[in-house]
Structure formats: structure tokens, C-alpha cells
Design a protein around this motif. Structure first.
Motif, PDB file in Angstrom:
ATOM      1  N   ASP A 321      -6.668  -0.494   5.716  1.00 12.43           N
ATOM      2  CA  ASP A 321      -6.475   0.320   6.923  1.00 12.43           C
ATOM      3  C   ASP A 321      -5.017   0.267   7.386  1.00 12.43           C
ATOM      4  O   ASP A 321      -4.474   1.271   7.870  1.00 12.43           O
ATOM      5  N   SER A 322      -4.406  -0.900   7.252  1.00 16.49           N
ATOM      6  CA  SER A 322      -2.984  -1.021   7.624  1.00 16.49           C
ATOM      7  C   SER A 322      -2.129  -0.155   6.711  1.00 16.49           C
ATOM      8  O   SER A 322      -1.174   0.497   7.161  1.00 16.49           O
ATOM      9  N   ILE A 323      -2.481  -0.138   5.440  1.00 10.86           N
ATOM     10  CA  ILE A 323      -1.747   0.700   4.476  1.00 10.86           C
ATOM     11  C   ILE A 323      -1.966   2.183   4.795  1.00 10.86           C
ATOM     12  O   ILE A 323      -1.020   2.980   4.776  1.00 10.86           O
ATOM     13  N   ALA A 324      -3.205   2.556   5.121  1.00 10.23           N
ATOM     14  CA  ALA A 324      -3.501   3.960   5.450  1.00 10.23           C
ATOM     15  C   ALA A 324      -2.698   4.408   6.669  1.00 10.23           C
ATOM     16  O   ALA A 324      -2.191   5.536   6.721  1.00 10.23           O
ATOM     17  N   THR A 325      -2.581   3.536   7.647  1.00  6.76           N
ATOM     18  CA  THR A 325      -1.772   3.864   8.829  1.00  6.76           C
ATOM     19  C   THR A 325      -0.328   4.117   8.426  1.00  6.76           C
ATOM     20  O   THR A 325       0.300   5.102   8.870  1.00  6.76           O
ATOM     21  N   LEU A 326       0.211   3.264   7.580  1.00  6.20           N
ATOM     22  CA  LEU A 326       1.611   3.441   7.155  1.00  6.20           C
ATOM     23  C   LEU A 326       1.784   4.666   6.277  1.00  6.20           C
ATOM     24  O   LEU A 326       2.845   5.314   6.319  1.00  6.20           O
ATOM     25  N   ASP A 327       0.775   5.013   5.485  1.00  9.86           N
ATOM     26  CA  ASP A 327       0.860   6.268   4.716  1.00  9.86           C
ATOM     27  C   ASP A 327       1.068   7.451   5.667  1.00  9.86           C
ATOM     28  O   ASP A 327       1.893   8.330   5.417  1.00  9.86           O
ATOM     29  N   VAL A 328       0.315   7.470   6.769  1.00 11.57           N
ATOM     30  CA  VAL A 328       0.446   8.567   7.732  1.00 11.57           C
ATOM     31  C   VAL A 328       1.796   8.489   8.448  1.00 11.57           C
ATOM     32  O   VAL A 328       2.476   9.514   8.626  1.00 11.57           O
ATOM     33  N   LEU A 329       2.208   7.297   8.831  1.00 11.79           N
ATOM     34  CA  LEU A 329       3.508   7.150   9.506  1.00 11.79           C
ATOM     35  C   LEU A 329       4.646   7.584   8.578  1.00 11.79           C
ATOM     36  O   LEU A 329       5.605   8.233   9.016  1.00 11.79           O
ATOM     37  N   ASP A 330       4.534   7.252   7.290  1.00  5.62           N
ATOM     38  CA  ASP A 330       5.542   7.707   6.322  1.00  5.62           C
ATOM     39  C   ASP A 330       5.575   9.239   6.269  1.00  5.62           C
ATOM     40  O   ASP A 330       6.653   9.848   6.200  1.00  5.62           O
ATOM     41  N   ALA A 331       4.405   9.858   6.289  1.00  5.95           N
ATOM     42  CA  ALA A 331       4.337  11.328   6.232  1.00  5.95           C
ATOM     43  C   ALA A 331       4.919  11.946   7.501  1.00  5.95           C
ATOM     44  O   ALA A 331       5.590  12.985   7.451  1.00  5.95           O
ATOM     45  N   ILE A 332       4.663  11.318   8.632  1.00  3.24           N
ATOM     46  CA  ILE A 332       5.247  11.823   9.887  1.00  3.24           C
ATOM     47  C   ILE A 332       6.767  11.714   9.828  1.00  3.24           C
ATOM     48  O   ILE A 332       7.489  12.667  10.161  1.00  3.24           O
ATOM     49  N   GLU A 333       7.254  10.562   9.397  1.00  2.22           N
ATOM     50  CA  GLU A 333       8.707  10.351   9.266  1.00  2.22           C
ATOM     51  C   GLU A 333       9.330  11.426   8.362  1.00  2.22           C
ATOM     52  O   GLU A 333      10.354  12.042   8.715  1.00  2.22           O
ATOM     53  N   SER A 334       8.705  11.668   7.211  1.00  2.00           N
ATOM     54  CA  SER A 334       9.223  12.687   6.290  1.00  2.00           C
ATOM     55  C   SER A 334       9.260  14.063   6.941  1.00  2.00           C
ATOM     56  O   SER A 334      10.227  14.814   6.777  1.00  2.00           O
ATOM     57  N   ALA A 335       8.192  14.398   7.670  1.00  2.00           N
ATOM     58  CA  ALA A 335       8.104  15.738   8.268  1.00  2.00           C
ATOM     59  C   ALA A 335       9.126  15.936   9.379  1.00  2.00           C
ATOM     60  O   ALA A 335       9.429  17.070   9.747  1.00  2.00           O
ATOM     61  N   CYS A 336       9.634  14.826   9.918  1.00  2.00           N
ATOM     62  CA  CYS A 336      10.599  14.927  11.024  1.00  2.00           C
ATOM     63  C   CYS A 336      12.029  15.106  10.523  1.00  2.00           C
ATOM     64  O   CYS A 336      12.943  15.304  11.338  1.00  2.00           O
ATOM     65  N   HIS A 337      12.241  14.983   9.211  1.00  2.00           N
ATOM     66  CA  HIS A 337      13.622  15.079   8.704  1.00  2.00           C
ATOM     67  C   HIS A 337      13.805  16.304   7.798  1.00  2.00           C
ATOM     68  O   HIS A 337      12.868  16.989   7.490  1.00  2.00           O
TER      69      HIS A 337
END
Lengths: 337, 337
Positions: A321-337
Motif C-alpha cells: 500500500d505504501s508503494i501504491a501511494t508512491l506510484d500515484v504520487l510519482d504520477a502526480i509529480e510527473s503530470a505537474c512538470h
């Protein structure tokens, strides 16, 4: 579907009745202070050692909290024979090296949020924990609050009908010189604040199939504010907002066809929520003492119980679950740049 | 920057003191009922005629509200010599033809939200109003509430510092057979609910440079829920959510570096808000009677004053703003498909 006449009871066990473990703490910052204070006040856990990069900082922390052993290195803590479990409270970008240090020393390890700065780092930690055969968990303390046990039961019972939307935000004003503004310390709102938002959304609506996000930078170069739209399996949606530049109510809402659940702000801390029927059949109120970070002991008690039972993690916050959260956070970070 | 010691006073003039106009109403639905009831209770405006596609529906409405003239056609209302201003309360997809009918008859015209179903339709209406040389406005009643006058003064005074984020949502549970679920009547959450969200965001943060959005369909085929991220000129951001499938708090937040403003739900109706310093310098509370749609009379009084003064619109809701809102709604709609 009828509206429930009462809320389920939290199944959370008494934190004071958990087996006593001997804890070593890496780091002497804000969250380490609160963690140790909470354990001393509300649990039977013992903090026996603290380590810092400097002896003086470790000693000052030990003096504040009545801890016997103060070490001027992290190695000394993970190598101490009287330490059962290591709590890593260092800055985000030190989580990976500190976790590997602890796990490779064969110590059970609790790592402050986020598990790593990226999902790649989180997977490295998970692999090291499996290799070492010890307990390892992210310190997502929110998951262990009684409030969230009640909330999970309501979702499992489908008391909200189709839960179709999550709306959650976490905005806090930080001064320009705060650690969270520093790019070199993995600052920004995603790892510190949005990790709670994404964890909430995944818990309520399940895995994510699409991420859209927009962000604006703060003067220091970290993201200052972020909006994210998550589409979940089955066609449900989360709308999330976080900012470092202003205070927001920091509430979380799950809106379903049968009922809506509104968690008081700050939603990630101990506190209350209200469940209200969509069809005008009434509302139910849950309250627990809003003791803020004093609630960190619930998590420590869970860790002590799981380790004593020989388990490698907690089903309430598995590493996946911690990894899944970071997968989404990574995707958010990518979408912001 | 220091935190203000008190809120500005609303500059809204007494609605009962506005010049009396004679109104004709097109349509006999939910909002028409509320509009006429509000005018009778809180203003000196006179409703002298109502028109419907059927004589019986018009007569029933006239009987409910004590209106002398009930017509079985819209043409009869716009052609009535004793009608000074026409209020169009028909379904969204009839706004364009009904507005053209009224404007081409030379009548001052107030058109329910949204001005048209698209920005293209809205521009047609604006062109027809200019051609006719009469007053024309979208019935965005929220803009005329005293609360929003106070809010506009706070923004103009920069009491929030940099207003960097808007977070707003409007979620309401509707039954499957409600008009809003019908695609052929331009249903869905965008024109009915999100129009308030976008109007709020544009009012707080100004023009939009980028729109990201995601939506999921309701069983009837209209959008059931939508999340939207608006980027505004200068790098501020709105995070918006709307759903037809569940109730949400329907609050609106403007988070700035100096203070945050949280508008109680439902934010678009009469009610209160709280302004809170980001630096812990206190908070200020605004309250007005939460009379829901009884507050429609503020808008009617403004219309009567502007028409009597020979003006073609109101600076609080010029047609350009209505068109700008629909431009954003069109972009959200496109991004959802």
C-alpha cells in the motif's frame, strides 16, 4: 438499503496493553519529538536509544525525553543489542539509506512517511525487508486511529452505497525558510501532505487507473500547490488539493449514493466524522479526542503487537500500500512538470 | 501586512427601495416558483404575467402566486405591453430561443443560469441584446448577495495576500428520474452546479489559461461527477468537484498567503464565511440569514435599478463574465470526453 441506526465500534485494542518493545530512534526532529512524547504518555513502549549525526543533538533529545542511550551515529543505534525496533524519523531523502542500514542490521524497522522519495526507493526498501526477514512498515499513523477502523467497517458494509467521489484537501501555510520548502531535502507538498490525501483516496476507492494533475511552484522551486484528479477502478473519482502557501480546512469527504461521510479537519489526525443519509434518513456522528500527534501511540502499539506475533508487517498498512501511494504520487509529480 | 480588525460592510442597497418594475415570467418550474415567491416576500417588484407552453400550467402558476395574466404561450408574455422585463426560467436548452424571442420583442431580459448551453449560444444572446439595445443579464443571483459584496471588497483590498488556491465543490444527490439526469434537457452537473463553481473561481482568481478535467457518466448518460483543475493567469489554481450522485459540503475556500476565506456550504446561497489569518493573528466571521432561494430578490432589485437607470447590464454580472464561465465549462466538458 436502510440507513444504519448506529455506527460500528472501533476494534482498536488498548494501546497500553500491547507487548513492550525497546525502541531506537534515528533522527531528532519535529516528528521524533512527538512520537516519543506520545509513547511515553499513552503506551507501555520503551524508547531506549536515540541516534543523530551529532552527539550533542542526540544527547539533547535524550535529555528531553529521559532516554538512557544517546549515540552520535545511526550505526550505533541499529547495532545496539538492546534495541528491538528502529524508528526512522530522518528527512525523506535519508529514508532509503537509513532503512537499508537498519534492515541489513537485522532490526525491525518503522519508517516515517513516505517510505521513500519515489516508488522505486520504496520497492528497494521492501526488497531489503524481505531479504532480512524482519518487520518493516511505513509510519502511516492515520491508519491505526480508531476513527479509521470505524470508517473501514462502514466502507466494507457498503453503508455509503456506491462511494463515487472523494474530495479531500490538505493546505498548510509554511514560512519560506521551512524544511518543506527545500528541494534538496525532498520538500514540497506531495511527500509531506499529499501522501495523506492519496492514502485516503486509495483506501476509500481502490486502485487508480488514471492520474491528471496540475501544480504551481513556490518561490524556492518546490511545488507550492497541486491539484490532482484520480480515476479509480470501476469509474469512481478523487479530487485532491494540497498547498504549502495557505491554510485550508483539510477535510475529507466520501460521497456515495446512499450516504456521505465528512471527516472533520484535519482528517488525518484523531477527531470526528459525520455520516449523513443521502435520502434524508438522518445522520450519525463519530467522535474521538482530537489529540493530534499524541495519537502516534496507536501505530506504535500495532507495531509492537505484530512484531511480537512474528509478523513482517501490518495488514492495515502493508508495504504494497505504501508503494501504491508512491506510484500515484510519482504520477502526480510527473503530470505537474 | 496586518490582519484587518473588522470586515467591510456590504454595500448592497435595500432591495425593497429599488424602483418597481413589472415582470413577465417564462416557465413555471422550480426556480420560477422560488423567484416569484422571493420577489413577493422581499421586494417591491410586481409579477404581472406568466407564460407556459400550456394555458393550464400558466394558470396554475398564476393562481399560486396571485398573478393577473396567465398566457398559454411565451410570445404572449414578451408581447404584453404591461411587461417591463422578462425573466426566462425555462430549461437550459430553451434559453437561447426564449432569449431571442424576448430580446427581439424589445424586452429587457433576465435569463436563468446558464446564459446558454454553450459559449456559442451565449455569444448569440449577447449579440441579440446589443442589437435590441435592451438590458440583458444572466440570473447569477449569487453575485448580488451581500456576502459576495463583502468578499469582493476583501479580494480588492488584498486581505488574503496572494490568493493562490480555490477549492470548491458542489455535490447533490438527485434521483434517477430528475430533470438534471436527462441529456435531452441539457442535464448533468456542469450547467446546473459547476456554473457556480467556475463563476466563484473566476471571480476569485481571474481568467483561466489551462483546464484539465475528468468525469464519469451517470447511468442516464449525462456526466455524473466531474473534477476540474483550472490554472489562472499569474499561476494560481482552482480545484473543483461536482457530482449529481451524492451530497458534499458544498463549501468554497480561497487560500492565500496572508489569510484564508472559507465560505459555509452551500457557498452559492446566502450564509456566512470565516476569514482566518495565516499567521495566527485571529479570524473574522461574516453572517447573513441563510434564507436559501429567498435571496433571489437581491438580483431582481439590482435588475430593476439598472434598467431604470437606462443601463444594458450589471457590472456585477456582465454578459462577458457569463460567456467566460461558459468558455470554461465548454473546456471542462471537452476534457471529460
Amino acid at each position: 438499503m436502510s440507513f444504519p441506526t448506529s455506527l460500528p465500534r472501533a476494534r482498536t485494542l488498548d494501546p497500553k496493553a500491547a507487548p513492550t518493545l525497546r525502541w531506537g530512534v534515528l533522527g531528532t526532529g519535529w516528528i521524533a519529538d512527538r512520537f516519543v512524547a506520545s509513547l511515553r504518555k499513552h503506551s507501555s513502549q520503551q524508547v531506549v536509544a536515540v541516534g543523530s549525526r551529532t552527539q550533542s543533538s542526540a544527547q539533547a533529545f535524550a535529555d528531553r525525553h529521559g532516554i538512557t542511550a544517546a549515540y552520535g551515529s545511526y550505526e550505533a543505534v541499529v547495532g545496539a543489542a538492546d534495541v528491538d525496533v528502529v524508528y526512522i524519523a530522518t528527512p525523506h531523502n535519508a529514508h532509503l539509506p537509513n532503512a537499508l542500514l537498519s534492515l541489513e542490521a537485522g532490526k525491525h524497522t518503522l519508517i516515517e512517511k513516505p517510505l521513500g522519495t519515489t516508488a522505486v526507493e520504496a520497492r528497494q526498501i521492501a526488497a531489503a525487508a524481505e531479504e532480512a526477514g524482519v518487520f518493516c512498515m511505513e509510519a502511516m499513523w492515520t491508519a491505526f486511529l480508531p476513527k479509521y477502523d470505524v470508517l473501514r467497517q462502514l466502507l466494507a458494509d457498503k453503508a455509503l452505497g456506491g462511494p463515487l467521489s472523494v474530495v479531500a484537501d490538505f493546505g498548510e501555510w509554511f514560512a519560506d525558510d521551512h524544511r518543506i520548502m527545500r528541494p534538496e531535502l525532498a520538500g514540497g507538498p506531495l511527500l509531506d501532505l499529499a501522501t495523506y490525501l492519496v492514502t485516503f483516496a486509495l483506501g476509500a476507492l481502490g486502485p487508480v487507473t488514471d492520474v491528471a494533475a496540475r501544480g504551481q511552484s513556490a518561490p524556492s522551486g518546490v511545488l507550492g500547490q497541486v491539484g490532482a484528479l484520480l480515476t479509480h477502478t470501476g469509474g469512481t473519482q478523487s479530487v485532491l488539493h494540497t498547498t504549502l502557501r495557505g491554510n485550508t480546512p483539510t477535510t475529507a469527504v466520501i460521497a456515495g449514493t446512499e450516504a456521505s461521510l465528512v471527516v472533520d479537519g484535519p482528517f488525518y489526525q484523531p477527531g470526528g466524522f459525520t455520516l449523513t443519509s443521502a435520502l434524508g434518513l438522518g445522520s450519525l456522528r463519530y467522535d474521538e479526542e482530537p489529540i493530534a500527534h499524541e495519537g502516534l501511540h496507536f501505530q506504535a502499539a500495532e507495531v509492537a503487537r505484530r512484531i511480537t506475533a512474528g509478523e513482517m508487517g501490518s495488514p492495515l498498512r502493508p508495504l504494497a500500500d505504501s508503494i501504491a501511494t508512491l506510484d500515484v504520487l510519482d504520477a502526480i509529480e510527473s503530470a505537474c512538470h
